[in-house]
Design a protein around this motif. Structure first.
Motif, PDB file in Angstrom:
ATOM      1  N   GLY A 102       0.870  -1.218   0.016  1.00 26.65           N
ATOM      2  CA  GLY A 102      -0.027   0.034   0.030  1.00 26.65           C
ATOM      3  C   GLY A 102       1.042   1.130  -0.145  1.00 26.65           C
ATOM      4  N   SER A 103       1.915   1.447  -0.820  1.00 23.65           N
ATOM      5  CA  SER A 103       2.951   2.432  -0.687  1.00 23.65           C
ATOM      6  C   SER A 103       2.202   3.659  -1.214  1.00 23.65           C
ATOM      7  CB  SER A 103       4.183   1.882  -1.362  1.00 23.65           C
ATOM      8  OG  SER A 103       4.066   1.844  -2.717  1.00 23.65           O
ATOM      9  N   THR A 104       1.235   3.503  -2.249  1.00 25.80           N
ATOM     10  CA  THR A 104       0.717   4.645  -2.734  1.00 25.80           C
ATOM     11  C   THR A 104      -0.420   5.464  -2.079  1.00 25.80           C
ATOM     12  OG1 THR A 104      -0.869   3.001  -4.009  1.00 25.80           O
ATOM     13  CG2 THR A 104       1.102   3.761  -5.256  1.00 25.80           C
ATOM     14  N   VAL A 156      -5.634  -0.503   2.438  1.00 28.98           N
ATOM     15  CA  VAL A 156      -6.577  -0.285   3.077  1.00 28.98           C
ATOM     16  C   VAL A 156      -7.859  -1.409   3.230  1.00 28.98           C
ATOM     17  CG1 VAL A 156      -7.837   1.251   1.361  1.00 28.98           C
ATOM     18  CG2 VAL A 156      -8.401   1.559   3.840  1.00 28.98           C
ATOM     19  N   GLY A 157      -8.561  -1.774   4.379  1.00 29.16           N
ATOM     20  CA  GLY A 157      -9.305  -2.791   4.307  1.00 29.16           C
ATOM     21  C   GLY A 157      -8.920  -4.085   4.584  1.00 29.16           C
ATOM     22  N   ALA A 169      -0.325  -0.813   9.884  1.00 34.33           N
ATOM     23  CA  ALA A 169      -1.306   0.139   9.778  1.00 34.33           C
ATOM     24  C   ALA A 169      -2.633  -0.475   9.523  1.00 34.33           C
ATOM     25  CB  ALA A 169      -0.716   1.173   8.716  1.00 34.33           C
ATOM     26  N   ASN A 170      -2.632  -1.466   8.985  1.00 30.10           N
ATOM     27  CA  ASN A 170      -3.934  -2.275   8.654  1.00 30.10           C
ATOM     28  C   ASN A 170      -4.626  -2.826   9.691  1.00 30.10           C
ATOM     29  OD1 ASN A 170      -5.244  -5.043   7.337  1.00 30.10           O
ATOM     30  ND2 ASN A 170      -5.516  -3.286   5.962  1.00 30.10           N
ATOM     31  N   LYS A 171      -5.421  -1.961  10.301  1.00 27.16           N
ATOM     32  CA  LYS A 171      -5.963  -2.359  11.703  1.00 27.16           C
ATOM     33  C   LYS A 171      -7.091  -3.280  11.303  1.00 27.16           C
ATOM     34  CE  LYS A 171      -7.202   2.017  11.982  1.00 27.16           C
ATOM     35  NZ  LYS A 171      -7.272   3.322  12.531  1.00 27.16           N
ATOM     36  N   GLU A 172      -7.602  -3.416  10.097  1.00 24.65           N
ATOM     37  CA  GLU A 172      -8.789  -4.054   9.715  1.00 24.65           C
ATOM     38  C   GLU A 172      -8.438  -5.646   9.902  1.00 24.65           C
ATOM     39  OE1 GLU A 172      -7.743  -1.387   7.912  1.00 24.65           O
ATOM     40  OE2 GLU A 172      -9.209  -0.332   7.075  1.00 24.65           O
ATOM     41  N   SER A 173      -7.259  -5.959   9.684  1.00 21.64           N
ATOM     42  CA  SER A 173      -6.669  -7.315   9.603  1.00 21.64           C
ATOM     43  C   SER A 173      -6.908  -7.898  11.230  1.00 21.64           C
ATOM     44  CB  SER A 173      -5.502  -7.635   8.904  1.00 21.64           C
ATOM     45  OG  SER A 173      -4.560  -6.606   9.469  1.00 21.64           O
ATOM     46  N   ALA A 201     -16.468  -5.944   7.553  1.00 22.55           N
ATOM     47  CA  ALA A 201     -16.797  -6.270   6.195  1.00 22.55           C
ATOM     48  C   ALA A 201     -18.206  -5.599   5.927  1.00 22.55           C
ATOM     49  CB  ALA A 201     -17.247  -7.580   5.592  1.00 22.55           C
ATOM     50  N   ALA A 202     -18.934  -5.464   6.911  1.00 31.57           N
ATOM     51  CA  ALA A 202     -20.366  -4.570   6.678  1.00 31.57           C
ATOM     52  C   ALA A 202     -19.998  -3.201   6.710  1.00 31.57           C
ATOM     53  CB  ALA A 202     -21.340  -5.103   7.873  1.00 31.57           C
ATOM     54  N   LYS A 203     -19.144  -2.965   7.577  1.00 35.43           N
ATOM     55  CA  LYS A 203     -18.552  -1.325   7.638  1.00 35.43           C
ATOM     56  C   LYS A 203     -17.956  -0.975   6.308  1.00 35.43           C
ATOM     57  CE  LYS A 203     -15.005   0.094   8.553  1.00 35.43           C
ATOM     58  NZ  LYS A 203     -14.013   0.733   7.584  1.00 35.43           N
ATOM     59  N   GLU A 204     -17.252  -2.019   5.619  1.00 29.92           N
ATOM     60  CA  GLU A 204     -16.530  -1.479   4.385  1.00 29.92           C
ATOM     61  C   GLU A 204     -17.735  -1.404   3.347  1.00 29.92           C
ATOM     62  OE1 GLU A 204     -13.162  -3.597   3.093  1.00 29.92           O
ATOM     63  OE2 GLU A 204     -12.486  -3.624   5.264  1.00 29.92           O
ATOM     64  N   ALA A 205     -18.802  -2.356   3.429  1.00 31.39           N
ATOM     65  CA  ALA A 205     -19.847  -2.222   2.322  1.00 31.39           C
ATOM     66  C   ALA A 205     -20.537  -0.975   2.419  1.00 31.39           C
ATOM     67  CB  ALA A 205     -20.685  -3.483   2.513  1.00 31.39           C
TER      68      ALA A 205
END
Ligand code: NDP
Ligand code: MG
Length: 394
Positions: free
Chosen positions: A10-12, A103-104, A124-128, A328-332
């Motif tokens: 996710g470098s970009t 992200v995600g 950084a990816n807290k979702e995982s 995942a519901a939050k991402e949707a």
């Protein structure tokens, strides 16, 4: 001295770009051996970063952008690849320090690959951690990988716990800015647009996490993240609204003493801490001027105006894979809000409906959890979310 091998997933993005900037500030390709950089849609930036850091390989997660990336890297000698398999292959390449900043829940599979490498995994990816906390922690433990929190609150707690008697820990105090709608009523929030929700008062972040700050789903994810990272029971994790975002979080001990970590609202602080750990290198961030700051204020959390906080606590009580459903519901919901398909308050309503529908089944899954199990509930929750949005519009 051998150069440390570094990869950035996710470098970009916002975190990834700040990480690249710090690497350049600390000597760039002369000082580091950059193994892999990955992005998705921003091909020009990915190629520019790969050239600047002389990366071994640049990977776009978008399977249709491979030719474009190869063209952007022509003549550089840098390898390129595209698609999910290429992303996982790059994540499995040995590295001493990996930044996980996709992200995600898309960040989970590459993060798990990197966790098998035995180096340092800056997360950084807290979702995982929310959707597969035990799986990621167990994988790191099994392979001797050191997990370093990058989220500012968790970096603060990590720093505040340094050298302390963990047995005397009484509570974690996660600070929250309260986001752009801190003082808004529910009625006012109902009318808020994506542009208003993205405009965070203190932090300059990616669009998705900025909206998560406005709903306080970001803090909801962080409550779960803190529970997983530090093994602290839910009832010992408190949220304190602190609008200035100067205190990044605190730890309270049995003797009533509180250790806090303070700094400017600049993610390069937490990224730089993880990059240089266990040393502390000079970072190009502002220094706090307490006379100019003058006042730091605090407020109680409000789980009524911000149901995300209540939902996080329900997920922690339920356990199992209910976090995968929440995430995942939050991402949707976020996708639908950003696309103008649902309103601001609908996001929490959708997540609550998803948890009511499939949360209990997901929570019952507790033993022998695999990536496939997590992605099963991730998919189910997204399908539920998409159907909920469609039904809403009829
Ligand atoms: P951004 O949206 O700015 O960047 C996301 C990165 O992930 C980009 O490199 C993007 O590529 C890539 N990406 C997007 N979708 C996919 C996919 N499906 N597969 C692979 N790669 C993908 O996000 P942030 O930098 O803001 O956040 C990254 C992570 O860090 C999140 O988990 C967030 O919660 C966390 N975090 C962020 C903070 C911040 O200040 N920004 C603070 C604390 C935590 P491209 O842009 O090329 O499309
Ligand atoms: Mg945070």
């Amino acid at each position: 001295m051998t150069r440390r091998r570094i990869s950035i997933f996710g470098s970009t993005g916002s975190i990834g770009g700040n990480t690249v900037e710090l690497l350049m500030h600390q000597g760039g390709a002369e000082a580091y051996d950059v193994v892999a950089l990955t992005g998705a849609s921003n091909i020009a930036l990915l190629a520019e970063q790969a050239r600047a850091l002389r990366a071994g390989i640049a990977v776009t997660a978008d399977p249709n952008r491979g030719a474009e990336l190869a063209a952007a890297l022509a003549g550089s000698g840098i390898a390129s690849a595209a698609g999910q398999e290429a992303l996982l292959e790059a994540a499995a390449r040995p590295a001493d320090w990996v930044m996980s900043a996709i992200v995600g829940s898309a960040g989970l599979a590459p993060g798990l690959c990197a966790a098998r490498n035995g180096g340092m995994l800056a997360l950084a990816n807290k979702e995982s951690l929310v959707c597969a906390g035990a799986l990621l922690m167990d994988t790191c433990a099994a392979h001797g990988t050191t997990l370093l929190p990058v989220d500012s609150e968790h970096s603060a707690i990590f720093q505040a716990l340094n050298g302390e008697d963990h047995g005397a820990l009484e509570r974690l105090l996660l600070t929250a800015s309260g986001g752009p709608f801190r003082n808004k009523s529910r009625a006012e929030m109902a009318a808020m647009t994506p542009a208003q929700a993205v405009a965070h008062p203190n932090w300059d972040m990616g669009a998705r996490i900025s909206v998560d700050s406005a709903t306080m789903f970001n803090k909801a994810l962080e409550i779960i993240e803190a529970h997983v990272l530090f093994g602290v029971p839910p009832e010992k994790i408190e949220v304190v609204v602190h609008p200035q975002s100067i205190i990044h979080s605190m730890v309270g001990f049995a003797d009533g003493s509180i250790m806090a970590q303070l700094g400017p609202a600049d993610m390069r602080g937490a990224i730089g801490f993880a990059l240089n750990h266990p040393a502390r290198a000079a970072l190009p961030v502002e220094r706090l001027d307490f006379a100019a700051l003058a006042t730091l204020t605090f407020e109680a959390e409000d789980p009524v105006r911000f149901p995300a906080l209540r939902l996080a606590r329900e997920v922690l009580a339920a356990g199992g894979l209910s976090g995968a459903v929440l995430n995942a519901a939050k991402e949707a919901a976020l996708d639908a809000f950003l696309a103008g398909r649902i309103g601001f308050l609908d996001m929490a309503a959708l997540v609550e409906a998803a948890l009511d529908s499939i949360g209990a089944e997901a929570a019952s899954k507790r033993q022998g959890i695999s990536l496939g199990d997590v992605m099963h509930y991730d998919r189910k929750a997204r399908e539920f979310g998409n159907a909920w949005v469609a039904a809403r519009r009829v």
